[in-house]
Design a protein around this motif. Structure first.
Motif, PDB file in Angstrom:
ATOM      1  N   THR A  77      39.815 -93.856   9.252  1.00 51.16           N
ATOM      2  CA  THR A  77      39.176 -94.772  10.201  1.00 51.16           C
ATOM      3  C   THR A  77      39.691 -96.207  10.139  1.00 51.16           C
ATOM      4  O   THR A  77      39.423 -96.994  11.044  1.00 51.16           O
ATOM      5  CB  THR A  77      37.651 -94.842   9.944  1.00 51.16           C
ATOM      6  OG1 THR A  77      37.433 -95.407   8.639  1.00 51.16           O
ATOM      7  CG2 THR A  77      37.011 -93.475  10.012  1.00 51.16           C
ATOM      8  N   LEU A  81      33.434 -88.762  19.744  1.00 51.45           N
ATOM      9  CA  LEU A  81      34.708 -88.160  19.359  1.00 51.45           C
ATOM     10  C   LEU A  81      34.763 -86.819  20.047  1.00 51.45           C
ATOM     11  O   LEU A  81      33.736 -86.122  20.029  1.00 51.45           O
ATOM     12  CB  LEU A  81      34.771 -87.933  17.846  1.00 51.45           C
ATOM     13  CG  LEU A  81      34.612 -89.170  16.945  1.00 51.45           C
ATOM     14  CD1 LEU A  81      34.466 -88.734  15.499  1.00 51.45           C
ATOM     15  CD2 LEU A  81      35.818 -90.089  17.099  1.00 51.45           C
ATOM     16  N   PRO A  82      35.933 -86.335  20.574  1.00 56.77           N
ATOM     17  CA  PRO A  82      37.084 -87.153  20.839  1.00 56.77           C
ATOM     18  C   PRO A  82      36.778 -88.203  21.900  1.00 56.77           C
ATOM     19  O   PRO A  82      35.714 -88.107  22.509  1.00 56.77           O
ATOM     20  CB  PRO A  82      38.108 -86.115  21.326  1.00 56.77           C
ATOM     21  CG  PRO A  82      37.302 -84.980  21.868  1.00 56.77           C
ATOM     22  CD  PRO A  82      36.008 -85.002  21.113  1.00 56.77           C
ATOM     23  N   ARG A 105      40.034 -89.073  19.389  1.00 55.70           N
ATOM     24  CA  ARG A 105      40.060 -89.393  17.968  1.00 55.70           C
ATOM     25  C   ARG A 105      40.470 -90.833  17.726  1.00 55.70           C
ATOM     26  O   ARG A 105      40.267 -91.364  16.648  1.00 55.70           O
ATOM     27  CB  ARG A 105      40.929 -88.417  17.181  1.00 55.70           C
ATOM     28  CG  ARG A 105      42.339 -88.231  17.643  1.00 55.70           C
ATOM     29  CD  ARG A 105      43.037 -87.165  16.780  1.00 55.70           C
ATOM     30  NE  ARG A 105      44.312 -86.799  17.381  1.00 55.70           N
ATOM     31  CZ  ARG A 105      44.464 -85.844  18.273  1.00 55.70           C
ATOM     32  NH1 ARG A 105      43.420 -85.130  18.662  1.00 55.70           N
ATOM     33  NH2 ARG A 105      45.643 -85.589  18.796  1.00 55.70           N
ATOM     34  N   LEU A 136      37.941 -93.073  16.131  1.00 56.29           N
ATOM     35  CA  LEU A 136      37.740 -93.172  14.685  1.00 56.29           C
ATOM     36  C   LEU A 136      38.074 -94.585  14.222  1.00 56.29           C
ATOM     37  O   LEU A 136      37.466 -95.119  13.311  1.00 56.29           O
ATOM     38  CB  LEU A 136      38.647 -92.171  13.942  1.00 56.29           C
ATOM     39  CG  LEU A 136      38.211 -90.694  13.915  1.00 56.29           C
ATOM     40  CD1 LEU A 136      39.303 -89.841  13.312  1.00 56.29           C
ATOM     41  CD2 LEU A 136      36.915 -90.516  13.141  1.00 56.29           C
ATOM     42  N   ILE A 149      34.101 -83.024  15.004  1.00 56.72           N
ATOM     43  CA  ILE A 149      34.845 -82.966  13.734  1.00 56.72           C
ATOM     44  C   ILE A 149      34.771 -81.559  13.146  1.00 56.72           C
ATOM     45  O   ILE A 149      35.657 -81.132  12.418  1.00 56.72           O
ATOM     46  CB  ILE A 149      34.296 -84.024  12.742  1.00 56.72           C
ATOM     47  CG1 ILE A 149      34.625 -85.434  13.259  1.00 56.72           C
ATOM     48  CG2 ILE A 149      34.861 -83.841  11.340  1.00 56.72           C
ATOM     49  CD1 ILE A 149      34.041 -86.565  12.401  1.00 56.72           C
ATOM     50  N   LEU A 170      37.333 -83.520   8.573  1.00 57.82           N
ATOM     51  CA  LEU A 170      37.774 -84.826   9.081  1.00 57.82           C
ATOM     52  C   LEU A 170      39.299 -84.913   9.076  1.00 57.82           C
ATOM     53  O   LEU A 170      39.908 -85.419  10.023  1.00 57.82           O
ATOM     54  CB  LEU A 170      37.170 -85.949   8.227  1.00 57.82           C
ATOM     55  CG  LEU A 170      37.613 -87.373   8.569  1.00 57.82           C
ATOM     56  CD1 LEU A 170      37.217 -87.743   9.994  1.00 57.82           C
ATOM     57  CD2 LEU A 170      37.016 -88.383   7.574  1.00 57.82           C
ATOM     58  N   PHE A 177      40.549 -82.799  11.984  1.00 58.22           N
ATOM     59  CA  PHE A 177      40.267 -83.444  13.270  1.00 58.22           C
ATOM     60  C   PHE A 177      41.196 -84.640  13.494  1.00 58.22           C
ATOM     61  O   PHE A 177      41.793 -84.799  14.562  1.00 58.22           O
ATOM     62  CB  PHE A 177      38.805 -83.894  13.326  1.00 58.22           C
ATOM     63  CG  PHE A 177      38.471 -84.690  14.551  1.00 58.22           C
ATOM     64  CD1 PHE A 177      38.298 -84.074  15.772  1.00 58.22           C
ATOM     65  CD2 PHE A 177      38.377 -86.084  14.491  1.00 58.22           C
ATOM     66  CE1 PHE A 177      38.018 -84.810  16.921  1.00 58.22           C
ATOM     67  CE2 PHE A 177      38.094 -86.823  15.621  1.00 58.22           C
ATOM     68  CZ  PHE A 177      37.920 -86.191  16.838  1.00 58.22           C
ATOM     69  N   ALA A 178      41.325 -85.478  12.457  1.00 54.60           N
ATOM     70  CA  ALA A 178      42.121 -86.701  12.605  1.00 54.60           C
ATOM     71  C   ALA A 178      43.599 -86.382  12.834  1.00 54.60           C
ATOM     72  O   ALA A 178      44.315 -87.162  13.468  1.00 54.60           O
ATOM     73  CB  ALA A 178      41.956 -87.583  11.367  1.00 54.60           C
ATOM     74  N   GLY A 223      44.615 -83.898  14.633  1.00 57.49           N
ATOM     75  CA  GLY A 223      44.778 -83.230  15.927  1.00 57.49           C
ATOM     76  C   GLY A 223      44.934 -81.727  15.821  1.00 57.49           C
ATOM     77  O   GLY A 223      45.445 -81.081  16.738  1.00 57.49           O
ATOM     78  N   ASP A 283      43.692 -79.381  18.735  1.00 54.48           N
ATOM     79  CA  ASP A 283      44.243 -79.480  20.095  1.00 54.48           C
ATOM     80  C   ASP A 283      44.918 -78.183  20.551  1.00 54.48           C
ATOM     81  O   ASP A 283      44.902 -77.851  21.726  1.00 54.48           O
ATOM     82  CB  ASP A 283      45.273 -80.618  20.187  1.00 54.48           C
ATOM     83  CG  ASP A 283      44.633 -81.979  19.965  1.00 54.48           C
ATOM     84  OD1 ASP A 283      43.397 -82.039  19.848  1.00 54.48           O
ATOM     85  OD2 ASP A 283      45.370 -82.979  19.904  1.00 54.48           O
ATOM     86  N   GLU A 317      42.807 -83.722  24.299  1.00 56.47           N
ATOM     87  CA  GLU A 317      41.983 -83.574  23.084  1.00 56.47           C
ATOM     88  C   GLU A 317      40.614 -82.985  23.378  1.00 56.47           C
ATOM     89  O   GLU A 317      40.057 -82.273  22.552  1.00 56.47           O
ATOM     90  CB  GLU A 317      41.710 -84.942  22.438  1.00 56.47           C
ATOM     91  CG  GLU A 317      42.902 -85.711  21.985  1.00 56.47           C
ATOM     92  CD  GLU A 317      42.438 -87.018  21.337  1.00 56.47           C
ATOM     93  OE1 GLU A 317      41.420 -87.008  20.625  1.00 56.47           O
ATOM     94  OE2 GLU A 317      43.082 -88.046  21.570  1.00 56.47           O
TER      95      GLU A 317
END
Ligand SMILES: *Cc1c(COP(=O)(O)O)cnc(C)c1O
Length: 402
Positions: A60, A192-193, A195, A198, A217, A288, A291-292, A294, A297, A330
């Motif tokens: 983040t 979110l998304p 992303r 974040l 997430i 996390l 998710f962060a 991607g 996707d 996303e």
């Protein structure tokens, strides 16, 4: 027999997405694996939260962060941190906050049922502005001078519910608040998304941001994230963690609690009822990371195909299907199914009720029911479930419109 059948329950087909009432998000295999592994050994929770702070900071850009028992718990803890700061006496007194600043300013148009979590810490919400467009009485949204006018010696901070079109823009509000020495707590539970959020809300100056862990997430349903300024996160962590130990033995991890000596070890704080288990923390951190990066996707193409199949199967029914495919690459595609007969709202509610009470129970997205529309969220669906859903919907449409 499955665990739910043993309890007399039928697992449902969930076409509602990550809603809390239906159990939240499906866990990726890595998250489930991490959860099981973490459950087999023990670690000191404050050290684990310090490690979590590192991971959350990386994802983040925040100075620090903790894993909370959902975004709602993050809001209570964030408000508690703003009210008590590093004052152990205040921590002990919350939610009794008479005698020290405990008012949080909030735009009237941002009031919503989840702000109960902020009030639960002892904060008093002071509403500012109106919502003329909503009332049909004018064109203006809340303005900065209205926050200024509501300030008093009792003001402790600002509460802000983020939406892409929220007013005033977050960076304008934080610039004003910081000029006044007031921290800004942001509810971004479901934002979110993308992303990019974040980082974007902290970059816009938010002092604390709350995210849900069990929505996009795809971590455990009862997790969330509170991230932001180091001093406020330290206060929030102290008010959540179990503190039953000898003060002489207490060695607060510096990355979470700083290097200054605390005047003592607080008693069990207001967040003690929101404790997070070690396996939930570990599982959330894995989710996390996915998710962060991607990692979700790549499922979008398949999800879109499932929705197209459902729309195709409804050909000839008295509905109009519209597939919404967000351009951001996303966000999940969603299928809107609008009833075309008269009295669509009543019919939509009737069909929803029948689908829920059938076997297996089917839960469609209910956000647009009042407009006579169903929404199909693909997150929990596979091909078999999508087929059952389409067939059952066809049957109920035929039964209810004939
Ligand atoms: C979902 C949501 C919450 C609550 O999040 P949990 O993680 O379920 O506690 C709070 N605020 C908003 C705006 C939400 O959408």
């Amino acid at each position: 027999m499955g665990v739910y059948e043993e309890l007399g329950l039928s697992p449902i087909i969930n076409a509602s997405g990550t809603v809390t009432r239906l159990g939240g998000a499906p866990w990726p295999a890595e998250v489930l694996e991490a959860f099981c592994q973490a459950a087999r050994q023990c670690v000191p929770l404050e050290q684990l939260q310090a490690a979590a702070s590192r991971c959350i900071a990386e994802a983040t850009g925040a100075e620090a962060g903790i894993v909370t028992a959902g975004a709602a718990a993050a809001l209570t803890l964030g408000a508690a941190a703003i009210l008590a700061r590093a004052d152990l006496g205040r921590m002990e007194r919350l939610p009794q906050a008479e005698g020290f600043p405990h008012e949080l300013l909030v735009a009237r148009e941002q009031r919503n049922p989840y702000d109960h979590a902020v009030r639960a810490a002892g904060a008093r919400l002071i509403e500012v502005g109106f919502h003329e467009p909503q009332a049909g009485s004018g064109v203006r949204r809340v303005e900065l001078w209205e926050y200024e006018a509501a300030c008093s010696p009792q003001t402790a901070g600002v509460f802000y519910v983020y939406q892409p079109d929220a007013q005033p823009p977050l960076e304008k509000l934080t610039a004003w608040a910081h000029g006044r020495g007031l921290p800004v707590l942001v509810d971004a539970a479901g934002e979110l998304p993308p992303r990019a959020n974040l980082r974007a809300l902290l970059a816009a100056g938010a002092d604390l941001v709350a995210f849900s862990g069990g929505k996009a997430i795809r971590g455990p349903q009862a997790t969330g994230i509170l991230c932001g300024s180091k001093a406020l996160i330290a206060s929030a962590a102290l008010q959540m963690l179990d503190t039953d130990d000898y003060s002489e033995l207490w060695e607060p991890p510096a990355e979470l609690f700083g290097t200054e000596r605390w005047p003592g070890l607080p008693r069990q704080g207001i967040g003690r009822g929101f404790k997070v288990a070690k396996e939930q923390i570990v599982a959330l951190l894995v989710a996390l990371r996915l998710f962060a990066a991607g990692a979700y996707d790549r499922e979008l193409t398949e999800q879109r195909a499932l929705l197209e199949e459902i729309a195709h199967a409804l050909a000839g029914c008295p509905v109009e299907c519209r597939l919404n495919v967000p351009a951001d690459g996303e966000s999940l595609p969603l299928l809107e199914i609008a009833l075309t007969s008269g009295d669509a709202r009543r019919l939509a509610l009737a069909i929803c009720r029948r689908l829920r009470s059938g076997n297996p129970p089917i839960y469609l997205g209910h956000g647009l029911l009042a407009q006579g529309k169903f929404v199909v969220h693909p997150l929990h669906l596979d091909r078999a479930a999508a087929r059952v859903l389409a067939q059952r919907l066809r049957d109920e449409l035929a039964a209810c419109t004939s």
